[in-house]
Write an enzyme that holds these catalytic residues in place. Sequence first.
Site, mmCIF file in Angstrom:
data_model
loop_
_atom_site.group_PDB
_atom_site.id
_atom_site.type_symbol
_atom_site.label_atom_id
_atom_site.label_comp_id
_atom_site.label_asym_id
_atom_site.label_seq_id
_atom_site.Cartn_x
_atom_site.Cartn_y
_atom_site.Cartn_z
ATOM 1 N N GLU A 11 0.860 -1.192 0.000
ATOM 2 C CA GLU A 11 0.000 0.000 0.000
ATOM 3 C C GLU A 11 0.890 1.234 0.000
ATOM 4 O O GLU A 11 1.566 1.533 0.986
ATOM 5 C CB GLU A 11 -0.912 0.004 1.220
ATOM 6 C CG GLU A 11 -1.932 1.133 1.215
ATOM 7 C CD GLU A 11 -2.809 1.117 2.443
ATOM 8 O OE1 GLU A 11 -2.882 2.155 3.131
ATOM 9 O OE2 GLU A 11 -3.412 0.055 2.729
ATOM 10 N N CYS A 32 -2.385 8.647 2.305
ATOM 11 C CA CYS A 32 -2.081 8.191 0.941
ATOM 12 C C CYS A 32 -3.171 8.530 -0.069
ATOM 13 O O CYS A 32 -2.952 8.416 -1.276
ATOM 14 C CB CYS A 32 -1.805 6.694 0.927
ATOM 15 S SG CYS A 32 -3.119 5.694 1.629
#
Length: 464
Positions: free
Chosen positions: A235, A269
């Site tokens: 990720e 993110c």
Amino acid sequence: MSQLLSVYSPFSNELLKEIPYNTDSDLEKALQTAYGLFQDRSQWMPAHQRIELLEKVQELMKGQVEELTKLAASEGGKPYQDSKVEVLRAINGVKIAAEEIGRLTGTQIPMGLTAASTNRLAWTMREPIGVVASISAFNHPLNLIVHQTITAFAAGCPVIVKPAGTTPLSCIRFLKILEEAGIPEGWVQGLILDNELAEKLATDPRVNYLSFIGSGKVGWYLKSKLAPGTRIALEHGGTAPVIVAEDCDVSELIGPLAKGGFYHAGQVCVSVQKVFAHENIARELAEGIAQAAEKLKVGDPLSEDTEVGPLILPKEVGRIDEWVQEAVSEGAELLTGGKVLANNCYAPTVLWNPSVDSKVSQEEIFGPVICIYPYQDRAQAIQQANAVPYHFQSAVFTQNLDIALDTMQKLDANAVMVNDHTAFRVDWMPFGGRDQSGEGMGGIPYSMHEMTRTKLLVFKSKYL
């Protein structure tokens, strides 16, 4: 004598704690313990026992919300109000995992469809994949640990977790809660590792699954070093593009976009970074977000009214300022912000129409900066949004169903939000990037599914 990891407050630079690094022998012992548990099926816990233990974990966490909130805020810099939301999410995440245990099921496979498959009964079942290694990130110091450990435990896997070096305290406290809840020794282990030993953990052949949250450079490097057969979930970040159609009410967009971009000082993110707005409303939107940015309270994350806290490290403050000043020198207009504040904080910043070649347009900023780009042609805006190799979450704002559907299909992303900002997330939804933004799928039910594997059973009998 063991080396020490010094953990500092990102806001005050106060030394919070010194923690001994684990050694190579500690790592080997942890791997032997986890691998031994998995290999010895007599030590596997039945589903009802895992559910009961996770229910105890929830109750213990509920009694420590304030302590966990302050701990996360002090070491990670996320404001108190947002850290409390994170803690409550983490508690709910444990609940989701416990509930999901009963959904790790197989299916019947039809037989008798050909002459060769008669007299057979077949079905699949799901088994734990094996030892899980989890390497975590700083920006959600409790909730990410839950996502990377409780999912493994719930799926029946022993797990070894390495927290971020800047924010290990929430992880250590959470491991203590697991111990207090009665989770047997060895099923969830935490290690404080330097980069060399972290790589050794990730690439050990006894590890069946690696969960990594962090920089793309490190994640893709680790993938290249994995032992054969090890599965991986990576990720990384994205640039979170937003397409705003001409039919939008600008006043309704300012709040969500400002929140999505400046939440946790943009250190998420999927933070709103690039907003492509129709030229007829773009300037009004940009100035509205700039005005909202100027009203945000920036400062001490332990203060209950702080809305934007510090960056995690001083070097990140310098990097973000360098990128902003570079964008201005290359033609962007600075509408607000663009300055370093005290205590590792950076003023929430809005840039008007940066060059497509500037770093703020090409790379993930990971800071409190929103870029607004006016467009005439929506197709061209979508093309520009897709032009970078990072594709995670995106958004479109419009009142027109056809525009929403068309944009949803054309945006290169694993998720598209309609009339909401890119940083929206609940912990039971799929969450992950594609292309250079990552591999595999997060979200508690999806992680648990990835941490199991299918076994096919076929019975043959003349009575079938």
